[in-house]
Design an enzyme around this catalytic site. Sequence first.
Site, PDB file in Angstrom:
ATOM      1  N   ASN A 186      -1.580 -10.903   8.140  1.00 57.98           N
ATOM      2  CA  ASN A 186      -2.599  -9.888   8.374  1.00 57.98           C
ATOM      3  C   ASN A 186      -3.960 -10.414   7.935  1.00 57.98           C
ATOM      4  O   ASN A 186      -4.115 -10.888   6.805  1.00 57.98           O
ATOM      5  CB  ASN A 186      -2.276  -8.636   7.558  1.00 57.98           C
ATOM      6  CG  ASN A 186      -3.319  -7.549   7.736  1.00 57.98           C
ATOM      7  OD1 ASN A 186      -3.394  -6.939   8.788  1.00 57.98           O
ATOM      8  ND2 ASN A 186      -4.151  -7.326   6.721  1.00 57.98           N
ATOM      9  N   GLU A 187      -4.921 -10.340   8.823  1.00 56.96           N
ATOM     10  CA  GLU A 187      -6.318 -10.661   8.515  1.00 56.96           C
ATOM     11  C   GLU A 187      -6.487 -11.942   7.691  1.00 56.96           C
ATOM     12  O   GLU A 187      -6.917 -11.886   6.521  1.00 56.96           O
ATOM     13  CB  GLU A 187      -7.003  -9.486   7.802  1.00 56.96           C
ATOM     14  CG  GLU A 187      -7.103  -8.250   8.671  1.00 56.96           C
ATOM     15  CD  GLU A 187      -7.929  -7.123   8.071  1.00 56.96           C
ATOM     16  OE1 GLU A 187      -8.296  -7.206   6.882  1.00 56.96           O
ATOM     17  OE2 GLU A 187      -8.238  -6.170   8.805  1.00 56.96           O
ATOM     18  N   HIS A 244       0.976  -9.443   4.292  1.00 57.36           N
ATOM     19  CA  HIS A 244      -0.180  -8.535   4.341  1.00 57.36           C
ATOM     20  C   HIS A 244      -0.885  -8.566   2.977  1.00 57.36           C
ATOM     21  O   HIS A 244      -0.645  -7.714   2.119  1.00 57.36           O
ATOM     22  CB  HIS A 244       0.270  -7.111   4.692  1.00 57.36           C
ATOM     23  CG  HIS A 244      -0.855  -6.210   5.147  1.00 57.36           C
ATOM     24  ND1 HIS A 244      -0.828  -5.502   6.334  1.00 57.36           N
ATOM     25  CD2 HIS A 244      -2.054  -5.910   4.571  1.00 57.36           C
ATOM     26  CE1 HIS A 244      -1.950  -4.796   6.454  1.00 57.36           C
ATOM     27  NE2 HIS A 244      -2.716  -5.020   5.393  1.00 57.36           N
ATOM     28  N   GLN A 256       0.801  -1.217   0.000  1.00 54.53           N
ATOM     29  CA  GLN A 256       0.000   0.000   0.000  1.00 54.53           C
ATOM     30  C   GLN A 256       0.842   1.278   0.000  1.00 54.53           C
ATOM     31  O   GLN A 256       0.328   2.341  -0.320  1.00 54.53           O
ATOM     32  CB  GLN A 256      -0.958  -0.009   1.182  1.00 54.53           C
ATOM     33  CG  GLN A 256      -1.973  -1.136   1.083  1.00 54.53           C
ATOM     34  CD  GLN A 256      -2.919  -1.199   2.269  1.00 54.53           C
ATOM     35  OE1 GLN A 256      -2.657  -1.913   3.231  1.00 54.53           O
ATOM     36  NE2 GLN A 256      -4.008  -0.455   2.220  1.00 54.53           N
TER      37      GLN A 256
HETATM   38  C1  BGC Z   1      -6.342  -3.986   6.007  1.00 59.12           C
HETATM   39  C2  BGC Z   1      -5.661  -2.774   5.414  1.00 59.12           C
HETATM   40  C3  BGC Z   1      -6.709  -1.848   4.829  1.00 59.12           C
HETATM   41  C4  BGC Z   1      -7.600  -1.382   5.960  1.00 59.12           C
HETATM   42  C5  BGC Z   1      -8.644  -0.348   5.576  1.00 59.12           C
HETATM   43  C6  BGC Z   1      -7.635  -3.719   6.714  1.00 59.12           C
HETATM   44  O1  BGC Z   1      -8.552  -4.629   6.255  1.00 59.12           O
HETATM   45  O2  BGC Z   1      -5.442  -4.739   6.778  1.00 59.12           O
HETATM   46  O3  BGC Z   1      -4.720  -3.208   4.489  1.00 59.12           O
HETATM   47  O4  BGC Z   1      -6.182  -0.803   4.117  1.00 59.12           O
HETATM   48  O5  BGC Z   1      -8.252  -2.496   6.529  1.00 59.12           O
HETATM   49  O6  BGC Z   1      -9.602  -0.847   4.741  1.00 59.12           O
END
Ligand code: BGC
Length: 403
Positions: free
Chosen positions: A154-155, A111, A19
């Site tokens: 991440n997530e 990520h 990002q």
């Molecule tokens: C993610 C980020 C994303 C943010 C805002 C999260 O789901 O880890 O990469 O930019 O939310 O939407």
Amino acid sequence: MTSTFPEGFLWGASTAPHQIEGNNVNSDFWANEGRVPGMERSGDACDSYHRWGEDLRLLADAGLNAYRFGIEWARIEPVGGRFSNAELAHYRRMIDSAIELGLSPVITLHHFTNPRWFAEAGGWLADDAAERFGAYVEAACQILDGVEWVVTMNEPNMLSIMTAMARAATRATTEDWQSPTVDDRPRPALPPPDPEIGDRLIAAHRAARKIIRAKINSKVGWTVANRAFAARPSGEAKLTELQWIWEDQYLAGSAGDDFVGVQAYSSQWVGADGIEPYPAHPDNTLVGTAYRPDALAMAVRHTAEVTGLPIMITENGIATADDSRRIAYTSEALAGLADTIADGVDVRGYLHWSLLDNYEWGHWKPTFGLVAVDRETFVRTPKPSLAWLGGVARRNRLPAQEG
Ligand code: BGC
């Protein structure tokens, strides 16, 4: 209720490599950017690949003491089995500089983006996915000495959705593949995370954790996207069912970790028929979600209940063009967080999403940053919210009137 945070509390901001870095050309996301109608490209992004020193100084000068950033698998292993020592050294320099500036690095190993070769070989659905990820994690451990907090993925709940969408795209038309977030048009309903993919990610996470623990002394965990679901009177049973699919499977997957990362932005209602779309409202954010600063405390309480683990807030923030709303949102979110701590929840830090206005997975309009970035010159301009959050960090408490 107190608005003072525990001693040693971490205060910082979060970013993700794809990002902000720019030109992540060996990643699958880069390859997909041109394929989906309406999706903008990341391009040079914020050029943080070169300007990371400025980014670190902005955090430190503001009074913050932590920075969550990612190292990019697609750069470190651009071709399967070939690791770049130069890229590893690049990220080690960032870690060293962060520590020198008094910023505790919170490092994300994955990520959302995968190396293109990994995706082309079947990605997370391939039989040897965990092994391939493990080889990268092992290489990454060479540069993680002295890092206290390591996030494997991440997530994973969002990654499970993205993996299923990528699979669908290879089977059908590209229109079936949507970017995971959109701008202020009504959000398309995302398909639920695929539990089978979720199990694979849990296995990969645990294998990575084992490697990390054998090599270094960091605390290891992963971060889970929390929807802060709330049930309508008729929605209790549905809520339990959906909570498992959307987040609890992944929270349960963190059993045995040293901490769990909470990522919360908004809250969503669940009725007897399922998740209710966010109704249009003038207060909605630039990604179409409801303005719900209380989501953070809801997510923290739920995560603590399910995992019993120490918690790090690894993401919380708002997509808005009005920075005073960012301060108002964050102030209220932090007041709620302070209440959870006063109630005994073990929260170790707060990392705001995001340090910079950045590439929101297909869109540039939703601005989450504490710092604006000129997309042509890459000049960084701190917004008042950066100094505001830095002030909270320096005092380790919220201003009295907001506490
Ligand atoms: C993610 C980020 C994303 C943010 C805002 C999260 O789901 O880890 O990469 O930019 O939310 O939407």
